[in-house]
Design a protein around this motif. Structure first.
Motif, PDB file in Angstrom:
ATOM      1  N   UNK A   1      14.584  10.643  61.835  1.00 36.31           N
ATOM      2  CA  UNK A   1      13.389   9.856  61.530  1.00 36.31           C
ATOM      3  C   UNK A   1      12.527   9.681  62.776  1.00 36.31           C
ATOM      4  N   UNK A   2      13.177   9.451  63.921  1.00 37.45           N
ATOM      5  CA  UNK A   2      12.426   9.296  65.168  1.00 37.45           C
ATOM      6  C   UNK A   2      11.713  10.591  65.538  1.00 37.45           C
ATOM      7  N   UNK A   3      12.390  11.715  65.343  1.00 38.62           N
ATOM      8  CA  UNK A   3      11.773  13.007  65.647  1.00 38.62           C
ATOM      9  C   UNK A   3      10.580  13.262  64.719  1.00 38.62           C
ATOM     10  N   UNK A   4      10.769  12.994  63.412  1.00 40.42           N
ATOM     11  CA  UNK A   4       9.686  13.215  62.455  1.00 40.42           C
ATOM     12  C   UNK A   4       8.501  12.291  62.734  1.00 40.42           C
ATOM     13  N   UNK A   5       8.786  11.030  63.077  1.00 41.95           N
ATOM     14  CA  UNK A   5       7.705  10.098  63.396  1.00 41.95           C
ATOM     15  C   UNK A   5       6.965  10.546  64.649  1.00 41.95           C
ATOM     16  N   UNK A   6       7.681  11.111  65.589  1.00 40.13           N
ATOM     17  CA  UNK A   6       7.073  11.638  66.817  1.00 40.13           C
ATOM     18  C   UNK A   6       6.118  12.783  66.475  1.00 40.13           C
ATOM     19  N   UNK A   7       6.572  13.693  65.593  1.00 43.34           N
ATOM     20  CA  UNK A   7       5.757  14.849  65.227  1.00 43.34           C
ATOM     21  C   UNK A   7       4.583  14.446  64.334  1.00 43.34           C
ATOM     22  N   UNK A   8       4.846  13.569  63.358  1.00 43.14           N
ATOM     23  CA  UNK A   8       3.838  13.249  62.349  1.00 43.14           C
ATOM     24  C   UNK A   8       2.835  12.206  62.824  1.00 43.14           C
ATOM     25  N   UNK A   9       3.318  11.194  63.555  1.00 37.46           N
ATOM     26  CA  UNK A   9       2.465  10.063  63.898  1.00 37.46           C
ATOM     27  C   UNK A   9       2.324   9.847  65.403  1.00 37.46           C
ATOM     28  N   UNK A  10       2.871  10.773  66.192  1.00 36.04           N
ATOM     29  CA  UNK A  10       2.816  10.669  67.646  1.00 36.04           C
ATOM     30  C   UNK A  10       3.450   9.364  68.139  1.00 36.04           C
ATOM     31  N   UNK A  11       4.497   8.904  67.454  1.00 36.50           N
ATOM     32  CA  UNK A  11       5.223   7.714  67.879  1.00 36.50           C
ATOM     33  C   UNK A  11       6.348   8.157  68.820  1.00 36.50           C
ATOM     34  N   UNK A  12       6.065   8.159  70.105  1.00 31.67           N
ATOM     35  CA  UNK A  12       7.046   8.643  71.066  1.00 31.67           C
ATOM     36  C   UNK A  12       8.197   7.650  71.191  1.00 31.67           C
TER      37      UNK A  12
END
Length: 289
Positions: free
Chosen positions: A98-109
């Motif tokens: 989920x953290x990886x997907x959020x990083x890719x999709x929403x730029x949530x590092x």
């Protein structure tokens, strides 16, 4: 989210007890599950038709429905190709995914501790998958990983849409059932099941669709996706336990080791961070001087 995890933990058990081929299993699970969802909607006085229209009219809603339907196909197909414990262990790695997907999709590092958790959990998945090499379970592990990624993407997308959870669950289940029926016809597989199998599939659909699915979709809109995924890891110890008690299917050594590593990684992420110590104001002034 805890109720959702408890309901989903019975999926492998009912899949084993039904003794049905993959595509008929999905079709009848969804038939019974949709009936249960409609009953839940009536009890909750959920406006079904407006919710369905809102979901279908929204491009993001349609994407979530498609993603969930494909995830469902991969999820149930995984049980036929690998051990229930392997599916549970791989799905338990959903927080770092989920953290990886959020990083890719929403730029949530993610922060450094989250990245460390991601590395540890993915290492646990790698050990579990490595244990399947040479045992014919690798395709099932790959399907379980695909299912985890798809469910995670759908969970993240749910936070950005007004589509009602029950409407999404109804449409996703219907689409998964239609796709499974089409695949059954194309493969020459009959959709007939025995009365005993139908009973187990009714339990399957009720627990995973009428109870767990709406609770899951509602929860991911109310709490952060990462925390939702963490709570959902209750499935990790429960799902193999039910199958072991009922069917004697014990988890492999690699699954036990991988699961323990994943739980350790999740513990790293959820452990409270100690507050920074504060020195007396006098000491601070002396340091400055």
């Amino acid at each position: 989210m805890g109720l959702s995890a408890l309901g989903f933990s019975t999926a492998g058990l009912f899949a084993r007890l039904s003794g049905t081929a993959i595509w008929p299993m999905i079709v009848w699970r969804d038939v019974f599950g949709i009936a249960g969802l409609l009953a839940v909607a009536v009890v909750l006085r959920e406006p079904i038709l407006p919710g369905l229209r809102l979901t279908i009219a929204s491009p993001r809603g349609r994407l979530i429905v498609l993603t969930n339907a494909l995830a469902t196909l991969a999820y149930i197909a995984a049980f036929a190709q690998t051990a229930v414990a392997d599916v549970s262990v791989i799905y338990a790695a959903s927080p770092p995914i989920a953290a990886i997907c959020a990083w890719i999709m929403f730029r949530e590092k993610p922060g450094r501790r989250t990245m460390a958790c991601m590395a540890v959990c993915l290492g646990g998945v790698a050990i579990t998958v490595a244990g399947s090499l040479g045992h014919g379970r690798l395709p099932g592990d790959a399907l379980a990983l695909l299912m985890t990624v798809l469910f995670t993407i759908a969970a993240l997308q749910m936070r950005t849409t007004d589509a009602p959870p029950i409407a999404v669950a109804l449409l996703s289940s219907a689409l998964a059932g239609v796709l499974a029926a089409g695949l059954a016809v194309a493969s020459g597989i009959s959709l007939r099941v025995t009365p005993t199998a139908a009973g187990w599939l009714a339990c399957f659909g009720t627990m995973s669709l009428a109870i767990a699915y709406p609770a899951y979709l509602a929860a991911v809109r109310l709490i952060p996706a990462g925390r939702a995924m963490l709570i959902s890891t209750m499935d990790l110890p429960l799902a193999p336990l039910w199958v072991w008690l009922a069917c004697g299917e014990a988890p492999s050594g690699a699954a036990l080791i991988g699961g323990a590593i994943i739980l350790a990684g999740i513990g790293m992420e959820t452990a409270p961070v100690p507050a920074p110590s504060r020195r007396p104001s006098g000491e601070l002034q002396n340091t400055r001087s």
